[in-house]
Design a protein around this motif. Structure first.
Motif, PDB file in Angstrom:
ATOM      1  N   ALA A 292      -3.829 -89.144  11.649  1.00 19.68           N
ATOM      2  CA  ALA A 292      -4.901 -88.165  11.455  1.00 19.68           C
ATOM      3  C   ALA A 292      -5.925 -88.693  10.450  1.00 19.68           C
ATOM      4  CB  ALA A 292      -4.327 -86.839  10.971  1.00 19.68           C
ATOM      5  N   ARG A 299     -14.331 -90.997  12.307  1.00 23.82           N
ATOM      6  CA  ARG A 299     -15.467 -90.100  12.553  1.00 23.82           C
ATOM      7  C   ARG A 299     -16.461 -90.112  11.398  1.00 23.82           C
ATOM      8  NH1 ARG A 299     -13.794 -90.922  16.947  1.00 23.82           N
ATOM      9  NH2 ARG A 299     -12.882 -89.370  18.363  1.00 23.82           N
ATOM     10  N   GLY A 300     -16.158 -90.898  10.355  1.00 24.70           N
ATOM     11  CA  GLY A 300     -17.142 -91.081   9.296  1.00 24.70           C
ATOM     12  C   GLY A 300     -16.782 -90.479   7.955  1.00 24.70           C
ATOM     13  N   LEU A 301     -15.666 -89.778   7.867  1.00 28.41           N
ATOM     14  CA  LEU A 301     -15.279 -89.177   6.585  1.00 28.41           C
ATOM     15  C   LEU A 301     -14.649 -90.242   5.691  1.00 28.41           C
ATOM     16  CD1 LEU A 301     -13.729 -85.923   8.043  1.00 28.41           C
ATOM     17  CD2 LEU A 301     -15.823 -86.063   6.712  1.00 28.41           C
ATOM     18  N   MET A 309      -9.160 -83.021   2.819  1.00 27.71           N
ATOM     19  CA  MET A 309      -9.194 -82.022   3.891  1.00 27.71           C
ATOM     20  C   MET A 309      -7.807 -81.814   4.505  1.00 27.71           C
ATOM     21  SD  MET A 309     -12.780 -82.782   5.923  1.00 27.71           S
ATOM     22  CE  MET A 309     -12.775 -81.387   7.047  1.00 27.71           C
ATOM     23  N   LEU A 310      -7.081 -82.919   4.684  1.00 26.35           N
ATOM     24  CA  LEU A 310      -5.735 -82.805   5.257  1.00 26.35           C
ATOM     25  C   LEU A 310      -4.789 -82.064   4.318  1.00 26.35           C
ATOM     26  CD1 LEU A 310      -5.164 -86.320   6.894  1.00 26.35           C
ATOM     27  CD2 LEU A 310      -5.361 -84.125   8.073  1.00 26.35           C
ATOM     28  N   SER A 313      -5.753 -78.333   4.168  1.00 28.26           N
ATOM     29  CA  SER A 313      -5.349 -77.570   5.349  1.00 28.26           C
ATOM     30  C   SER A 313      -3.837 -77.338   5.350  1.00 28.26           C
ATOM     31  CB  SER A 313      -5.792 -78.289   6.625  1.00 28.26           C
ATOM     32  OG  SER A 313      -5.049 -79.463   6.828  1.00 28.26           O
TER      33      SER A 313
ATOM     34  N   ILE B  95      -5.402 -81.846  14.240  1.00 27.76           N
ATOM     35  CA  ILE B  95      -5.513 -81.635  12.789  1.00 27.76           C
ATOM     36  C   ILE B  95      -5.422 -80.143  12.505  1.00 27.76           C
ATOM     37  CG2 ILE B  95      -6.848 -82.164  10.723  1.00 27.76           C
ATOM     38  CD1 ILE B  95      -8.349 -84.262  12.351  1.00 27.76           C
ATOM     39  N   PRO B  96      -4.225 -79.635  12.274  1.00 27.48           N
ATOM     40  CA  PRO B  96      -4.052 -78.200  12.031  1.00 27.48           C
ATOM     41  C   PRO B  96      -4.815 -77.767  10.796  1.00 27.48           C
ATOM     42  CG  PRO B  96      -1.933 -79.298  12.354  1.00 27.48           C
ATOM     43  CD  PRO B  96      -2.959 -80.364  12.185  1.00 27.48           C
ATOM     44  N   GLY B  97      -5.413 -76.595  10.844  1.00 22.77           N
ATOM     45  CA  GLY B  97      -6.036 -76.027   9.652  1.00 22.77           C
ATOM     46  C   GLY B  97      -7.476 -76.458   9.426  1.00 22.77           C
ATOM     47  N   VAL B  98      -7.966 -77.402  10.217  1.00 17.85           N
ATOM     48  CA  VAL B  98      -9.359 -77.826  10.051  1.00 17.85           C
ATOM     49  C   VAL B  98     -10.141 -77.434  11.310  1.00 17.85           C
ATOM     50  CG1 VAL B  98     -10.932 -79.756   9.659  1.00 17.85           C
ATOM     51  CG2 VAL B  98      -8.662 -79.769   8.601  1.00 17.85           C
ATOM     52  N   THR B 102     -16.221 -77.298  11.434  1.00 14.18           N
ATOM     53  CA  THR B 102     -16.228 -77.804  10.061  1.00 14.18           C
ATOM     54  C   THR B 102     -16.064 -79.322  10.049  1.00 14.18           C
ATOM     55  OG1 THR B 102     -15.109 -75.764   9.446  1.00 14.18           O
ATOM     56  CG2 THR B 102     -15.172 -77.499   7.794  1.00 14.18           C
ATOM     57  N   PHE B 103     -15.095 -79.767  10.822  1.00 11.76           N
ATOM     58  CA  PHE B 103     -14.795 -81.203  10.894  1.00 11.76           C
ATOM     59  C   PHE B 103     -16.018 -82.001  11.336  1.00 11.76           C
ATOM     60  CE2 PHE B 103     -13.083 -84.676  13.689  1.00 11.76           C
ATOM     61  CZ  PHE B 103     -12.636 -85.496  12.665  1.00 11.76           C
ATOM     62  N   GLU B 106     -18.893 -81.939   8.714  1.00 10.31           N
ATOM     63  CA  GLU B 106     -18.580 -82.834   7.593  1.00 10.31           C
ATOM     64  C   GLU B 106     -18.740 -84.294   8.006  1.00 10.31           C
ATOM     65  OE1 GLU B 106     -17.780 -82.186   4.455  1.00 10.31           O
ATOM     66  OE2 GLU B 106     -17.382 -80.021   4.462  1.00 10.31           O
ATOM     67  N   ALA B 107     -18.251 -84.612   9.214  1.00  6.15           N
ATOM     68  CA  ALA B 107     -18.296 -86.000   9.689  1.00  6.15           C
ATOM     69  C   ALA B 107     -19.746 -86.442   9.904  1.00  6.15           C
ATOM     70  CB  ALA B 107     -17.498 -86.133  10.982  1.00  6.15           C
ATOM     71  N   ALA B 110     -21.450 -86.815   6.565  1.00  8.64           N
ATOM     72  CA  ALA B 110     -20.938 -87.987   5.841  1.00  8.64           C
ATOM     73  C   ALA B 110     -21.606 -89.249   6.391  1.00  8.64           C
ATOM     74  CB  ALA B 110     -19.419 -88.080   5.977  1.00  8.64           C
ATOM     75  N   VAL B 147      -9.033 -78.736  15.039  1.00  8.52           N
ATOM     76  CA  VAL B 147      -9.299 -79.925  15.840  1.00  8.52           C
ATOM     77  C   VAL B 147      -8.122 -80.254  16.773  1.00  8.52           C
ATOM     78  CG1 VAL B 147      -9.839 -82.392  15.747  1.00  8.52           C
ATOM     79  CG2 VAL B 147     -10.744 -80.840  13.991  1.00  8.52           C
ATOM     80  N   ASN B 148      -8.380 -80.141  18.058  1.00 12.78           N
ATOM     81  CA  ASN B 148      -7.438 -80.535  19.122  1.00 12.78           C
ATOM     82  C   ASN B 148      -6.119 -79.759  19.179  1.00 12.78           C
ATOM     83  OD1 ASN B 148      -9.034 -82.578  20.349  1.00 12.78           O
ATOM     84  ND2 ASN B 148      -8.505 -83.978  18.690  1.00 12.78           N
ATOM     85  N   GLN B 163     -17.694 -84.820  20.670  1.00 16.92           N
ATOM     86  CA  GLN B 163     -17.878 -85.406  19.335  1.00 16.92           C
ATOM     87  C   GLN B 163     -18.868 -86.565  19.375  1.00 16.92           C
ATOM     88  OE1 GLN B 163     -14.364 -86.199  16.994  1.00 16.92           O
ATOM     89  NE2 GLN B 163     -13.221 -84.566  17.961  1.00 16.92           N
ATOM     90  N   LEU B 167     -22.244 -86.935  17.259  1.00 12.87           N
ATOM     91  CA  LEU B 167     -22.406 -88.007  16.278  1.00 12.87           C
ATOM     92  C   LEU B 167     -23.414 -89.061  16.729  1.00 12.87           C
ATOM     93  CD1 LEU B 167     -18.626 -88.349  15.295  1.00 12.87           C
ATOM     94  CD2 LEU B 167     -20.438 -87.264  13.958  1.00 12.87           C
TER      95      LEU B 167
END
Lengths: 343, 254
Positions: A292, A299-301, A309-310, A313, B95-98, B102-103, B106-107, B110, B147-148, B163, B167
């Motif tokens: 992850a 993706r750029g983070l 973030m991980l 969450s 990605i649980p919780g995101v 938002t993801f 942010e991406a 960034a 996410v997913n 995505q 992007l």
């Protein structure tokens, strides 16, 4: 067994409590006979208080404040309030007894204002009357060199609802004990906690929930993330007495090791004397999902941002139980800010 | 646009052994072209995608990889992403919780910040993502979900393309984008990819089967075996492979 040799911290504590009555006298007696708890005591095996207290030798002052003013030793709270444990450097004790009257609903925001080198031992006795609702939101953001030892006893009458959400960042040693007597018969207990420990910090959550009457519901969820050379401790116990049939109790502890050199110790316990109950506990330790992390970086983070973030969450869920949006967002923002510095 | 020369790499396997995967791979994709890489399982196709995007544990031992005139080897994955390199994952990660919105916000920001561009404001971003999602048949409800998480294989692949649309990378690597897709989902995903085709964008389509290439028509097809490109040709090469199998190429590589 011969008499023990007291450490400077123990001597100071004994002097501080000289001539005291009630629980203070009992505490003094215990220190005189056994000293501060060490890892040889089962209940303290991962949190050696005697060792942590080395270097703290002088007496200090501690007190509880309610809405900014020194609180009485015993008081009734029937409206939303802010409770603060304030302690200056050195060894100190503080105590408060709080009654939440039957049928009232209270949100109690609790925070610790400790100086560097503060070693307060605090005692809270909280009683919820029938049908009372208490939501206790605890922010334990303390200096690295402090040692808060906070023991809460909570008595929950039938039909009452006790909810506790704690956010802890640890210190040299932080011990947060919660002991609940749960009457069942419509009463519910929710215990939520989050700990995020930077390098060198230690936080210990120790809790017992004793179900004494039938049909009680308890839900405990503790989540943590621990960096290198930091230590998280969870000791959780559910006791179900014979009279507490149809108790529904669930305990979950999940934690992330942010580094191979992190330490997390957990001891979930169920002690059940009733035969018609639903009790479960789950305990899981893991590491950051590297796949992850790579996905997010692709993706750029940045790595720091992706990790934050991980972890956020992963940790956020127990804070969801805070019913007040502003308060919940305040704690989430503090957590997010601290995550920006975690490695 | 993308120039790979004599690339060698090794990976550490789960039991701690080192394994050489890429053994002198050379490849050049000019801007505006779509190249396909076909090859049997274990030929190193996915490894190539991870080496190009800088995944930990995929160490380059020799050779060069140059993107828009700059050597990639020393750059972090996020730096490569900001330069415009995008990988559509074979197995998109949950990605649980995101929340997806938002993801992506942010991406995107960034990447923009890394490029010295101004961050996109929240209202502008919402407008932008709404338009792109609509084109791909993705609901706003899906975008609010983590996410997913809980998405079907087809939905995940569609999200990968969404995505990319958000992007706007300069170069796309599509790793087995067709795997797990039924024919309708495959068409939707291919349409999304085709809208991204442009004169200033390159693509590398990694696939095991020729089927995807009926919908995303490549300019050049490369056959990969044993860590190298063993043959390159036009689109007809994909049909030749489909008809005759990989055996004869693997023979040439050995």
């Amino acid at each position: 067994m011969g008499a023990i040799t007291h450490t400077p911290a123990e001597k100071t504590l004994i002097d501080l409590l000289d001539g005291a009555e009630d629980w203070r006298a009992a505490a003094r007696d215990a220190v005189v006979r056994f000293g501060l708890p060490t890892k040889r005591a089962e209940a303290w095996k991962w949190s050696d208080l005697r060792r942590a207290s080395h270097g703290i030798e002088t007496a200090g002052q501690a007190e509880f404040r309610l809405n900014g003013a020194t609180a009485a030793d015993r008081l009734t709270i029937d409206a939303d309030a802010e409770l603060e444990l304030a302690a200056e450097a050195g060894i100190s004790v503080a105590s408060i007894e709080i009654d939440i009257p039957a049928g009232t609903r209270v949100v109690l925001k609790e925070r610790y204002s400790l100086a560097e080198g503060a070693f307060p031992t605090a005692r809270l006795e909280i009683t919820l009357g029938e049908g009372a609702e208490l939501e206790r939101v605890v922010l334990c953001d303390t200096p690295e060199n402090s040692i808060p030892v906070v023991r809460s006893r909570v008595v929950v009458a039938k039909q009452a609802h006790y909810r506790q959400a704690t956010l802890t960042f640890g210190s040299k040693l932080t011990r947060n004990e919660t002991h609940i007597t749960h009457a069942g018969e419509g009463a519910e207990v929710e215990l939520g906690g989050v700990y995020l420990l930077e390098e060198g910090r230690h936080a210990d959550f120790t809790s017992t929930v004793t179900h004494t009457g039938p049909g009680g519901v308890t839900h405990q969820l503790l989540k943590g993330a621990v960096a290198a050379h930091a230590q998280g401790v969870f000791q959780g116990k559910f006791k179900v007495e014979q009279a507490a049939q149809q108790t529904d109790a669930k305990m979950t502890h999940r934690a992330l090791m942010l580094d191979d050199r992190a330490e997390i110790d957990a001891k979930p316990e169920l002690e059940i004397y009733a035969d018609d109950v639903q009790c479960a506990h789950g305990n899981a330790l893991g590491a950051i999902d590297e796949t992850a992390l790579f996905y997010m970086r692709q993706r750029g983070l940045s790595e720091v941002k992706a990790r934050a973030m991980l972890i956020e969450s992963f940790l956020a869920e127990p804070l969801d139980m805070i019913s007040d949006d502003v308060l919940r967002e305040e704690l989430a923002a503090i957590l997010r800010q601290r995550l920006g510095a975690i490695r | 646009m993308l120039k790979i020369n004599n690339l060698h790499n090794k990976v550490e396997t789960q039991d701690g052994e080192e394994k050489v995967i890429l053994k002198g791979l050379s490849l050049e994709v000019p801007a505006g072209e779509v190249h396909a890489i076909m090859g049997p399982n274990g030929s190193g196709k996915s490894t190539l995608s991870y080496v190009l995007t800088g995944r930990d544990g995929y160490e380059v031992t020799d050779g060069e990889m140059e993107f828009l005139g700059e050597e990639l080897g020393e750059l972090e994955p996020e730096e490569r992403a900001a330069k415009g390199l995008y990988l559509s994952f074979q197995y998109p990660v949950e990605i649980p919780g995101v929340p997806t919105i938002t993801f992506l916000k942010e991406a995107l920001n960034a990447q923009r910040t890394a490029r010295g561009e101004e961050a996109m404001s929240a209202p502008d971003f919402m407008k932008f993502i709404r338009e792109q999602a609509k084109a791909l048949g993705v609901s706003m409800d899906m975008l609010k979900r983590p996410v997913n998480v809980g998405f079907s294989g087809g939905e995940k692949k569609r999200m990968e393309i969404l995505q990319a649309l958000i992007l706007q990378p300069k170069f796309l690597i599509l790793d087995e984008t067709d795997s797990g897709l039924d024919i309708d989902a495959l068409k939707t995903v291919a349409e999304g990819v085709n809208t991204l085709r442009s004169d200033d964008r390159g693509m590398l389509v990694i696939t095991h089967y020729q089927r995807l290439l009926d919908y995303i028509k490549p300019d050049v097809v490369h056959v990969m075996a044993n860590g190298r490109i063993v043959k390159s040709g036009g689109p007809e090469l994909a049909h030749e492979l489909e008809a005759e199998g990989y055996d004869k190429f693997i023979g040439e590589a050995a």
